[in-house]
Design a protein around this motif. Structure first.
Motif, mmCIF file in Angstrom:
data_model
loop_
_atom_site.group_PDB
_atom_site.id
_atom_site.type_symbol
_atom_site.label_atom_id
_atom_site.label_comp_id
_atom_site.label_asym_id
_atom_site.label_seq_id
_atom_site.Cartn_x
_atom_site.Cartn_y
_atom_site.Cartn_z
ATOM 1 N N GLU A 98 88.433 122.329 16.618
ATOM 2 C CA GLU A 98 89.479 121.489 16.043
ATOM 3 C C GLU A 98 90.360 120.817 17.095
ATOM 4 N N ALA A 99 90.195 121.219 18.365
ATOM 5 C CA ALA A 99 91.026 120.653 19.425
ATOM 6 C C ALA A 99 90.589 119.228 19.751
ATOM 7 N N PRO A 100 91.505 118.405 20.237
ATOM 8 C CA PRO A 100 91.119 117.049 20.667
ATOM 9 C C PRO A 100 90.048 117.118 21.748
ATOM 10 N N ALA A 101 89.090 116.229 21.679
ATOM 11 C CA ALA A 101 87.988 116.216 22.661
ATOM 12 C C ALA A 101 88.420 115.429 23.893
ATOM 13 N N ASP A 102 89.427 115.961 24.587
ATOM 14 C CA ASP A 102 89.974 115.249 25.734
ATOM 15 C C ASP A 102 89.857 116.033 27.038
ATOM 16 N N GLY A 103 89.216 117.209 26.973
ATOM 17 C CA GLY A 103 89.024 118.005 28.177
ATOM 18 C C GLY A 103 90.134 118.977 28.478
ATOM 19 N N TYR A 104 91.206 118.967 27.697
ATOM 20 C CA TYR A 104 92.345 119.838 27.985
ATOM 21 C C TYR A 104 92.255 121.192 27.279
ATOM 22 N N THR A 105 91.292 121.353 26.390
ATOM 23 C CA THR A 105 91.051 122.644 25.751
ATOM 24 C C THR A 105 89.603 123.038 26.007
ATOM 25 N N LEU A 106 89.430 124.198 26.624
ATOM 26 C CA LEU A 106 88.111 124.742 26.942
ATOM 27 C C LEU A 106 88.015 126.150 26.371
ATOM 28 N N MET A 107 86.836 126.724 26.414
ATOM 29 C CA MET A 107 86.653 128.098 25.959
ATOM 30 C C MET A 107 85.695 128.824 26.878
ATOM 31 N N ARG A 265 75.652 136.551 28.350
ATOM 32 C CA ARG A 265 75.877 135.386 29.199
ATOM 33 C C ARG A 265 77.290 134.859 28.925
ATOM 34 N N LEU A 266 78.021 134.500 29.966
ATOM 35 C CA LEU A 266 79.345 133.904 29.817
ATOM 36 C C LEU A 266 79.314 132.476 30.337
ATOM 37 N N PHE A 267 80.004 131.574 29.633
ATOM 38 C CA PHE A 267 79.929 130.159 29.976
ATOM 39 C C PHE A 267 81.144 129.431 29.425
ATOM 40 N N VAL A 268 81.350 128.214 29.912
ATOM 41 C CA VAL A 268 82.490 127.412 29.487
ATOM 42 C C VAL A 268 82.021 126.299 28.556
ATOM 43 N N LEU A 269 82.746 126.136 27.444
ATOM 44 C CA LEU A 269 82.463 125.091 26.462
ATOM 45 C C LEU A 269 83.669 124.170 26.323
ATOM 46 N N ALA A 270 83.411 122.948 25.890
ATOM 47 C CA ALA A 270 84.439 121.979 25.520
ATOM 48 C C ALA A 270 84.131 121.490 24.105
ATOM 49 N N PRO A 271 85.073 120.851 23.440
ATOM 50 C CA PRO A 271 84.773 120.307 22.111
ATOM 51 C C PRO A 271 83.683 119.235 22.181
#
Length: 337
Positions: A98-107, A265-271
């Motif tokens: 649900e976060a804006p797809a602007d790169g400022y929220t990652l997981m 496995r651990l990894f980083v995702l973006a919207p």
């Protein structure tokens, strides 16, 4: 934001770029940053947040904070580690989607999110399309353990006992975890049946294993290491095909069942929909961070093995892992909820 996500309590920690080491990066890293994709003056211009689907103080949380510290240094912006625990990380995943797809929220996500791919669909999420791969972080080997005085001296002993009809229970940190599905995969490969005993976590499992209430338990390799060194526990097999630092003599399940690999496995995702230039910058910075020696040492202390893989390779890995776990769940008739 839906009420489900809105009710979750936030646990925040700001990793300050200003508090990071002020010394200049080594020349090779500085050169890499100079050539990093996208105009660095445009992104990032404010702090980022890194969602974690587990509680503060746990292994995934510690890894997130380790990586966030290096990213803060490289990006010149604070990185906020935000804990949204519960539901196999799908609560955090919902916030990310649900976060804006602007790169400022990652997981910082892990394999439990991929195992939950089916149940996520009930919340309108698709593990394949709701997110964008940024970069790999690490793998976290698991250990199949017994009490030190157990008559089970090897994986072959375990299989032989099961085939004789002995009732062997194995404890894991819950249904649908990688710990659980790793043992389901082992049972399929070895043509045996064991009884799954789900717990809430290692803190509850270890006393019962050492007290003789359980014959087997699947723990993180890091959680098992101290008990093994103290002579309280033995490891029958490591779920990773690679050795674990500090326990290179531990046998791997792959030595018995060739090709076996069932490590989280651990990894980083973006919207999904994050702009390509921003994604390229994030991919570059995450990959650089994982290659940093201090980050690698921190990961090792946290029971993980650093893995440098870019967005395209990670996306392929994620698709393959979703298919692998989905096929196992379907064929073994496992009910995840």
């Amino acid at each position: 934001m839906t009420p489900l996500f809105a009710r979750q309590r936030r646990t925040l920690m700001i990793v300050s770029a200003a508090s990071a080491a002020s010394a200049a990066l080594p020349m090779r890293q500085a050169a890499a940053q100079t050539s990093a994709p996208v105009a660095q003056g445009s992104f990032p211009s404010r702090p980022l947040r890194l969602l974690v689907g587990f509680s503060a103080g746990g292994g995934a949380d510690a890894i997130a904070r380790n990586v966030a510290g290096r990213l803060a240094t490289q990006l010149g912006q604070n990185v906020v580690v935000e804990n949204r625990p519960g539901a196999s990380s799908t609560i955090a995943a919902g916030v990310l989607a649900e976060a804006p797809a602007d790169g400022y929220t990652l997981m910082l996500a892990d394999s439990s999110l991929l195992i939950a791919a089916r149940t996520m669909q009930k919340a309108g999420l698709d593990a394949r399309t709701s997110f964008t791969a940024v970069g790999a972080v690490a793998t976290a080997p698991l250990a199949i353990t017994v009490r030190a005085d157990s008559p089970l001296r090897s994986l072959e002993d375990m299989a032989a006992a099961a085939k004789r009809g002995e009732t062997l229970g194995y404890a894991t940190s819950g249904i649908g975890t990688v710990h659980h599905l790793a043992m389901e995969l082992l049972q399929v490969r070895a043509s045996i049946r064991l009884n799954h005993v789900p717990y809430r976590g290692a803190a509850q499992i270890v006393p019962d294993l050492l007290g003789g209430q359980l014959p087997l338990a699947v723990l993180s390799a890091a959680a098992a290491l101290g008990h093994v060194k103290a002579g309280r526990m033995r490891v029958l097999g490591l779920t990773s095909p690679e050795p674990f630092a500090g326990a290179e003599d531990w046998r791997r399940v792959a030595d018995w069942l060739p090709g076996f690999d069932a490590s989280p496995r651990l990894f980083v995702l973006a919207p999904a929909g994050t702009p390509a230039p921003v994604l390229a910058r994030l991919e570059h910075e995450v990959t650089s961070a994982i290659g940093d020696p201090e980050v690698g040492q921190g990961l090792s202390k946290q029971g993980a093995v650093a893995r440098q893989r870019g967005a395209a390779a990670l996306a392929r890995d994620i698709a393959e892992e979703i298919e692998r776990w989905d096929r196992l769940v379907r064929d073994a008739g496992i009910v995840l909820g």
